[in-house]
Design a protein around this motif. Structure first.
Motif, PDB file in Angstrom:
ATOM      1  N   ARG A 337      58.086 -66.906 -24.520  1.00 13.87           N
ATOM      2  CA  ARG A 337      58.466 -66.405 -23.199  1.00 13.87           C
ATOM      3  C   ARG A 337      59.809 -65.672 -23.234  1.00 13.87           C
ATOM      4  N   MET A 338      60.691 -66.095 -24.129  1.00 17.29           N
ATOM      5  CA  MET A 338      61.966 -65.387 -24.267  1.00 17.29           C
ATOM      6  C   MET A 338      61.765 -64.005 -24.872  1.00 17.29           C
ATOM      7  N   LEU A 339      60.829 -63.898 -25.830  1.00 13.47           N
ATOM      8  CA  LEU A 339      60.628 -62.618 -26.515  1.00 13.47           C
ATOM      9  C   LEU A 339      60.160 -61.526 -25.566  1.00 13.47           C
ATOM     10  N   VAL A 340      59.457 -61.899 -24.471  1.00 11.84           N
ATOM     11  CA  VAL A 340      59.023 -60.895 -23.488  1.00 11.84           C
ATOM     12  C   VAL A 340      59.860 -60.987 -22.217  1.00 11.84           C
ATOM     13  N   ARG A 341      60.959 -61.713 -22.282  1.00 11.85           N
ATOM     14  CA  ARG A 341      61.934 -61.868 -21.193  1.00 11.85           C
ATOM     15  C   ARG A 341      61.336 -62.484 -19.930  1.00 11.85           C
ATOM     16  N   LEU A 342      60.365 -63.397 -20.103  1.00 10.41           N
ATOM     17  CA  LEU A 342      59.963 -64.230 -18.972  1.00 10.41           C
ATOM     18  C   LEU A 342      60.958 -65.370 -18.798  1.00 10.41           C
ATOM     19  N   LEU A 343      61.709 -65.650 -19.852  1.00  9.99           N
ATOM     20  CA  LEU A 343      62.840 -66.575 -19.803  1.00  9.99           C
ATOM     21  C   LEU A 343      64.063 -65.851 -20.366  1.00  9.99           C
ATOM     22  N   ASP A 344      65.203 -66.049 -19.748  1.00 14.29           N
ATOM     23  CA  ASP A 344      66.439 -65.430 -20.245  1.00 14.29           C
ATOM     24  C   ASP A 344      67.056 -66.307 -21.323  1.00 14.29           C
ATOM     25  N   PRO A 345      67.549 -65.703 -22.419  1.00 19.92           N
ATOM     26  CA  PRO A 345      68.213 -66.501 -23.457  1.00 19.92           C
ATOM     27  C   PRO A 345      69.558 -67.022 -22.962  1.00 19.92           C
ATOM     28  N   THR A 346      69.879 -68.246 -23.349  1.00 18.07           N
ATOM     29  CA  THR A 346      71.204 -68.792 -23.065  1.00 18.07           C
ATOM     30  C   THR A 346      72.246 -68.132 -23.957  1.00 18.07           C
ATOM     31  N   ASP A 347      71.815 -67.812 -25.173  1.00 15.42           N
ATOM     32  CA  ASP A 347      72.725 -67.174 -26.135  1.00 15.42           C
ATOM     33  C   ASP A 347      71.873 -66.405 -27.143  1.00 15.42           C
ATOM     34  N   GLY A 348      72.522 -65.525 -27.915  1.00 11.72           N
ATOM     35  CA  GLY A 348      71.824 -64.753 -28.935  1.00 11.72           C
ATOM     36  C   GLY A 348      71.514 -63.340 -28.477  1.00 11.72           C
ATOM     37  N   LEU A 350      68.629 -60.017 -28.400  1.00 13.71           N
ATOM     38  CA  LEU A 350      67.214 -59.643 -28.417  1.00 13.71           C
ATOM     39  C   LEU A 350      67.120 -58.133 -28.262  1.00 13.71           C
ATOM     40  N   ARG A 351      66.620 -57.478 -29.324  1.00 13.65           N
ATOM     41  CA  ARG A 351      66.503 -56.017 -29.313  1.00 13.65           C
ATOM     42  C   ARG A 351      65.034 -55.626 -29.341  1.00 13.65           C
ATOM     43  N   TYR A 352      64.689 -54.665 -28.472  1.00 16.58           N
ATOM     44  CA  TYR A 352      63.334 -54.120 -28.449  1.00 16.58           C
ATOM     45  C   TYR A 352      63.423 -52.610 -28.591  1.00 16.58           C
ATOM     46  N   ALA A 353      62.730 -52.061 -29.616  1.00 18.18           N
ATOM     47  CA  ALA A 353      62.706 -50.615 -29.878  1.00 18.18           C
ATOM     48  C   ALA A 353      64.119 -50.031 -29.883  1.00 18.18           C
ATOM     49  N   GLY A 354      65.054 -50.783 -30.480  1.00 12.77           N
ATOM     50  CA  GLY A 354      66.421 -50.296 -30.619  1.00 12.77           C
ATOM     51  C   GLY A 354      67.317 -50.557 -29.426  1.00 12.77           C
ATOM     52  N   THR A 355      66.773 -51.133 -28.336  1.00 11.42           N
ATOM     53  CA  THR A 355      67.557 -51.387 -27.123  1.00 11.42           C
ATOM     54  C   THR A 355      67.820 -52.879 -26.972  1.00 11.42           C
ATOM     55  N   GLU A 356      69.054 -53.237 -26.696  1.00 11.32           N
ATOM     56  CA  GLU A 356      69.405 -54.624 -26.433  1.00 11.32           C
ATOM     57  C   GLU A 356      68.878 -55.004 -25.050  1.00 11.32           C
ATOM     58  N   ILE A 357      67.875 -55.888 -25.006  1.00 10.87           N
ATOM     59  CA  ILE A 357      67.256 -56.246 -23.720  1.00 10.87           C
ATOM     60  C   ILE A 357      67.574 -57.670 -23.282  1.00 10.87           C
ATOM     61  N   GLY A 358      68.273 -58.429 -24.120  1.00 16.29           N
ATOM     62  CA  GLY A 358      68.516 -59.836 -23.822  1.00 16.29           C
ATOM     63  C   GLY A 358      69.365 -60.062 -22.592  1.00 16.29           C
ATOM     64  N   ARG A 359      70.240 -59.099 -22.250  1.00 19.72           N
ATOM     65  CA  ARG A 359      71.147 -59.270 -21.112  1.00 19.72           C
ATOM     66  C   ARG A 359      70.863 -58.289 -19.986  1.00 19.72           C
ATOM     67  N   LEU A 360      69.773 -57.542 -20.069  1.00 14.22           N
ATOM     68  CA  LEU A 360      69.472 -56.569 -19.016  1.00 14.22           C
ATOM     69  C   LEU A 360      69.103 -57.271 -17.726  1.00 14.22           C
ATOM     70  N   SER A 361      69.499 -56.680 -16.602  1.00 15.57           N
ATOM     71  CA  SER A 361      69.065 -57.189 -15.301  1.00 15.57           C
ATOM     72  C   SER A 361      67.587 -56.886 -15.121  1.00 15.57           C
ATOM     73  N   GLU A 362      66.980 -57.496 -14.116  1.00 15.03           N
ATOM     74  CA  GLU A 362      65.549 -57.264 -13.878  1.00 15.03           C
ATOM     75  C   GLU A 362      65.279 -55.790 -13.596  1.00 15.03           C
ATOM     76  N   LYS A 363      66.168 -55.134 -12.872  1.00 16.18           N
ATOM     77  CA  LYS A 363      65.990 -53.717 -12.574  1.00 16.18           C
ATOM     78  C   LYS A 363      66.093 -52.879 -13.842  1.00 16.18           C
ATOM     79  N   GLU A 364      67.074 -53.210 -14.696  1.00 11.58           N
ATOM     80  CA  GLU A 364      67.242 -52.462 -15.951  1.00 11.58           C
ATOM     81  C   GLU A 364      66.097 -52.728 -16.919  1.00 11.58           C
ATOM     82  N   LEU A 365      65.501 -53.917 -16.820  1.00 10.73           N
ATOM     83  CA  LEU A 365      64.429 -54.296 -17.738  1.00 10.73           C
ATOM     84  C   LEU A 365      63.086 -53.676 -17.362  1.00 10.73           C
ATOM     85  N   ARG A 366      62.951 -53.253 -16.091  1.00  8.01           N
ATOM     86  CA  ARG A 366      61.656 -52.813 -15.585  1.00  8.01           C
ATOM     87  C   ARG A 366      60.997 -51.719 -16.442  1.00  8.01           C
TER      88      ARG A 366
END
Length: 546
Positions: A337-348, A350-366
């Protein structure tokens, strides 16, 4: 002088615990779930009913306890359990049958146990119903006794726990304890290990064997897992379309099946010594599609804080499948669930296709959402029962902004066809489909958004071996066609070996071993990995084992 000879007492025939003769169960004029089935089961013996979903196995199990009484089902033939004629039994006899003479262990213990009452109180209630006059204190003592017998640690204290406070394996043990409270002559176990990891599954199977040895209880085991049947049963009865296809000693049926359908069933069973996934013609190169570094996820606060995922690092490339295995509670689903950002990581990170998505807001992640999809373990709970399957598959398209109803309907029909479903069933509802078909609906919905990465969380754990093979083959075909990256989470090590390029083994939130399938399965370095592999049920049975 003649010596007087004592008269020989006449031999009293030992009757089977279960006798089924010509059992037929029909739910309406067009659906015959069980058709003219006959078998017997003796005390201390174990008979496994094996077959695909819809073969009638669970219907037979229900018939042994009279669960079809008052449902509108038409039941013909004769069923006798412990001397009770189930078909003609009245309410009082059925009450004595259910729990006193025969007991059932259901597939999902969480739904079979009352969430509001302590485990010990539920067992004590069953005991008092079948042992009138028993005091509350004696019933509670009996509950603690049977919980201890099935291996619940600190049984007196844990008897006061509620079902949600037990793990999946402990809940299954509690359900077995409840079934054994009144020392029944027959135990009916309906898929008792389907949702359990291999080590807990091995513990449950060992427990059932020990209880049979100690008490002489007969066991009817309903399962689609041929490995479980091989490990646990004296005899195997193979069912198809409600009829018996083949029956015999487990060793003979598994080693030399006489019927083509049995051979087909056995050939579909994933094996630890089976063929590996073909190596890609061109190994993936370049940047990983998904990269996790030091992922951590915590739940709760203070003393109640639990670390579910602890410093996990992994990569997934386009066209590659990463298998994730481990016991229940190891953090597999939380990680997925963390890998597809259904859960937010507490730490660490997460990069997808070269973009850091672990800390993106829901709007930025859309913008990335549609490319990261998930296939859930239970398609029943992940599909809205009030909406047609076509509407459910269309949801990602509408969420992406598509408003043309004709285009949406056309695209959904195309997806249904691609996953092997009839496009004309667009307006059908989830309950009208089998388990394997509902899982195909879940895959179609994940594909609707044209993803680049799909996380599959136990996508085949509840499916029979032939449907399992169809779904894994479908995923492989779609991956080859679309270049998808797949994360395949499962507790079945044989399935993971069959579908994966690389494997990560999780324990207590950490990855303890990671590498190619050949390395992890062929020469495991971590003792935990070796223990997992050793717990996988063997398909072969020797005559001595039978």
């Amino acid at each position: 002088m003649s010596v007087p000879v004592a008269p020989v007492a006449p031999l009293v025939p030992v009757l089977p615990v279960v006798t089924v003769a010509g059992l037929t169960v029909a739910f309406d004029d067009s659906v015959t779930a069980v058709d003219d089935l006959s078998f017997t089961l003796d005390a201390g013996r174990a008979l496994a009913l094996v077959g695909e979903s819809g073969s009638g196995k669970s219907t037979v199990a229900g018939a042994l306890l009279g669960l079809h009484h008052g449902t509108g089902a038409r039941v013909d033939g004769r069923v006798t359990v412990g001397g009770i004629d189930v078909g003609s039994a009245g309410p009082a006899e059925l009450r004595e049958l259910r729990g006193g003479v025969a007991a059932m262990v259901f597939q999902d213990p969480l739904s079979a146990l009352d969430p509001y009452y302590a485990i010990g109180d539920q067992i004590a209630e069953v005991y008092r119903v079948h042992r009138p006059g028993t005091t509350r204190g004696a019933a509670r003592a009996r509950a603690v006794e049977v919980l201890d017998r099935v291996g619940i640690p600190d049984a007196a204290r844990r008897s006061r726990s509620r079902p949600h406070e037990f793990s999946g394996g402990m809940r299954q043990r509690a359900l077995i304890a409840m079934a054994l409270a009144c020392e029944p002559r027959l135990l009916v176990a309906d898929e008792p290990t389907t949702a359990l990891d291999v080590t807990v599954q091995a513990q449950i199977l060992d427990l059932l064997h020990e209880l049979r040895q100690e008490t002489g209880t007969a066991l009817l085991l309903v399962t689609h897992d041929v490995g479980v049947a091989a490990e646990s049963a004296d005899d195997i009865l193979v069912m198809r379309g409600g009829r018996a296809v083949e029956r015999g000693p487990a060793a003979r049926v598994l080693a030399a099946p006489s019927e083509p359908y049995t051979r087909e069933l056995l050939s579909a069973v994933p094996r630890l010594d089976g063929p590996l996934r073909p190596a890609p013609a061109a190994p993936p190169v370049g940047e990983p599609l998904l990269e996790a570094v030091g992922l951590r996820r915590e739940f709760g606060r203070g003393k109640a804080k639990v670390t579910a995922v602890d410093g996990v690092s992994l990569t997934v490339r386009a066209g590659e499948t990463l298998g994730v295995v481990g016991e229940s509670g190891s953090g597999k689903t939380t990680l997925g669930r963390m890998l597809v950002r259904l859960l937010d990581p507490t730490d660490g990170r997460l990069r997808y296709a070269g973009t850091e998505i672990g800390r993106l807001s829901e709007k930025e992640l859309r913008p990335h959402r549609r490319e990261l999809q998930m296939v859930f373990q239970d398609p029943v709970s992940s599909l809205n029962p009030r909406r047609s399957i076509g509407e459910s598959v269309a949801d990602p398209l509408r969420a992406a902004g598509e408003r043309d109803d004709r285009l949406v309907r056309s695209r959904v029909r195309e997806l249904l066809d691609r996953v092997g479903l009839d496009p004309d069933r667009y307006d059908a509802y989830p309950h009208e489909f089998s388990g394997g078909q509902r899982q195909r609906v879940g895959i179609a919905r994940a594909l609707a958004a044209r993803p680049r990465l799909i996380v599959c969380d136990e996508p085949v754990s509840a499916l029979d071996v032939t449907t399992q093979a169809q779904v894994t083959a479908l995923l492989a075909d779609l991956q080859a066609e679309l270049g998808l990256g797949l994360v395949f989470i499962a507790h079945d090590l044989a399935v993971v070996r069959q579908v994966s390029d690389r494997v990560a083994v999780m324990r207590a939130g950490r990855i303890v071993e990671q590498g190619t399938v050949e390395k992890v399965y062929g020469a495991p370095e971590d003792p935990y990995t070796r223990r997992l592999l050793a717990a996988v049920p063997a398909l072969e049975r020797t005559p001595a084992a039978a």
